[in-house]
Design a protein around this motif. Structure first.
Motif, PDB file in Angstrom:
ATOM      1  N   ASP A  43       0.741  -1.003   0.042  1.00  0.00           N
ATOM      2  CA  ASP A  43      -0.048  -0.071   0.054  1.00  0.00           C
ATOM      3  C   ASP A  43       0.940   1.322   0.018  1.00  0.00           C
ATOM      4  O   ASP A  43       0.521   2.101   0.497  1.00  0.00           O
ATOM      5  CB  ASP A  43      -1.148   0.123   1.291  1.00  0.00           C
ATOM      6  CG  ASP A  43      -0.329  -0.032   2.537  1.00  0.00           C
ATOM      7  OD1 ASP A  43       0.721  -0.372   2.471  1.00  0.00           O
ATOM      8  OD2 ASP A  43      -1.081   0.042   3.474  1.00  0.00           O
ATOM      9  N   TRP A  44       1.906   1.173  -0.796  1.00  0.00           N
ATOM     10  CA  TRP A  44       2.750   2.430  -0.769  1.00  0.00           C
ATOM     11  C   TRP A  44       2.005   3.462  -1.756  1.00  0.00           C
ATOM     12  O   TRP A  44       1.793   2.972  -2.931  1.00  0.00           O
ATOM     13  CB  TRP A  44       4.065   2.014  -1.700  1.00  0.00           C
ATOM     14  CG  TRP A  44       5.200   3.143  -1.395  1.00  0.00           C
ATOM     15  CD1 TRP A  44       5.277   4.123  -0.306  1.00  0.00           C
ATOM     16  CD2 TRP A  44       6.172   3.492  -2.236  1.00  0.00           C
ATOM     17  NE1 TRP A  44       6.396   4.984  -0.814  1.00  0.00           N
ATOM     18  CE2 TRP A  44       6.906   4.667  -1.940  1.00  0.00           C
ATOM     19  CE3 TRP A  44       6.467   2.711  -3.462  1.00  0.00           C
ATOM     20  CZ2 TRP A  44       7.695   5.255  -2.767  1.00  0.00           C
ATOM     21  CZ3 TRP A  44       7.551   3.220  -4.322  1.00  0.00           C
ATOM     22  CH2 TRP A  44       8.295   4.557  -3.860  1.00  0.00           C
ATOM     23  N   HIS A  45       1.816   4.705  -1.321  1.00  0.00           N
ATOM     24  CA  HIS A  45       0.834   5.338  -2.107  1.00  0.00           C
ATOM     25  C   HIS A  45       1.720   6.274  -3.097  1.00  0.00           C
ATOM     26  O   HIS A  45       1.260   7.716  -3.061  1.00  0.00           O
ATOM     27  CB  HIS A  45       0.055   6.032  -1.129  1.00  0.00           C
ATOM     28  CG  HIS A  45      -0.977   5.388  -0.476  1.00  0.00           C
ATOM     29  ND1 HIS A  45      -1.975   4.646  -0.992  1.00  0.00           N
ATOM     30  CD2 HIS A  45      -0.929   5.168   0.865  1.00  0.00           C
ATOM     31  CE1 HIS A  45      -2.353   3.839  -0.051  1.00  0.00           C
ATOM     32  NE2 HIS A  45      -1.900   4.079   0.967  1.00  0.00           N
ATOM     33  N   GLU A  47       2.445   7.559  -6.462  1.00  0.00           N
ATOM     34  CA  GLU A  47       1.734   7.589  -8.017  1.00  0.00           C
ATOM     35  C   GLU A  47       2.857   7.506  -8.967  1.00  0.00           C
ATOM     36  O   GLU A  47       2.704   6.683  -9.951  1.00  0.00           O
ATOM     37  CB  GLU A  47       0.898   8.763  -8.158  1.00  0.00           C
ATOM     38  CG  GLU A  47      -0.364   8.873  -7.342  1.00  0.00           C
ATOM     39  CD  GLU A  47      -1.117  10.155  -7.710  1.00  0.00           C
ATOM     40  OE1 GLU A  47      -1.168  10.614  -8.543  1.00  0.00           O
ATOM     41  OE2 GLU A  47      -1.923  10.449  -6.403  1.00  0.00           O
ATOM     42  N   HIS A  56       6.258  10.357   1.467  1.00  0.00           N
ATOM     43  CA  HIS A  56       6.401   8.946   0.964  1.00  0.00           C
ATOM     44  C   HIS A  56       7.337   7.911   1.400  1.00  0.00           C
ATOM     45  O   HIS A  56       7.229   6.721   1.211  1.00  0.00           O
ATOM     46  CB  HIS A  56       6.459   9.254  -0.624  1.00  0.00           C
ATOM     47  CG  HIS A  56       5.321   9.765  -1.393  1.00  0.00           C
ATOM     48  ND1 HIS A  56       5.398  10.899  -1.764  1.00  0.00           N
ATOM     49  CD2 HIS A  56       4.209   9.180  -1.822  1.00  0.00           C
ATOM     50  CE1 HIS A  56       4.007  11.240  -2.270  1.00  0.00           C
ATOM     51  NE2 HIS A  56       3.269  10.144  -2.496  1.00  0.00           N
TER      52      HIS A  56
END
Length: 122
Positions: A43-45, A47, A56
């Motif tokens: 679930d590393w957000h 993009e 991040h």
């Protein structure tokens, strides 16, 4: 591309990668992720590379790696130092490279027993 190291002694091994997936221990993932020898963060957000900022890297700091390999996709890109300053403050080195190179380098460092994190962007 398939990678040829066949054993990882119960560690997470990147067994293949393409522009649309990363395969770890022969299981495919189609999203940006963080992999360490004993941990996978799905679930590393992040993009894309241009959106990366200090926040991040908070999840990575909790994992306490020696070095982070940032896979920047097909193109080798660099982050501005202010966008990863938090890693430096915690004594964690950051190396930017293509995602393919990060996958190969991760396997080498992991097999040497290094505490390495690969933050991989497809």
């Amino acid at each position: 591309m398939k990678l040829h190291l066949t054993t990882a002694e119960n560690n997470n091994l990147i067994t293949a990668y393409s522009d649309s997936y990363i395969e770890i221990n022969k299981q495919r993932y189609g999203q940006n992720l963080i992999v360490m020898p004993q941990t996978i963060v799905l679930d590393w957000h992040a993009e894309n590379v241009s959106s990366l900022e200090n926040n991040h890297f908070q999840e990575i700091i909790k994992l306490k790696p020696e070095v982070v390999l940032l896979g920047t996709g097909k193109t080798h890109l660099f982050l501005h130092p202010k966008n990863h300053q938090i890693l430096t403050e915690h004594g964690i080195a950051l190396e930017c490279m293509t995602t393919a190179a990060a996958c190969r380098t991760y396997n080498i460092l992991m097999s040497e027993g290094r505490l390495v994190a690969a933050a991989l962007i497809l």
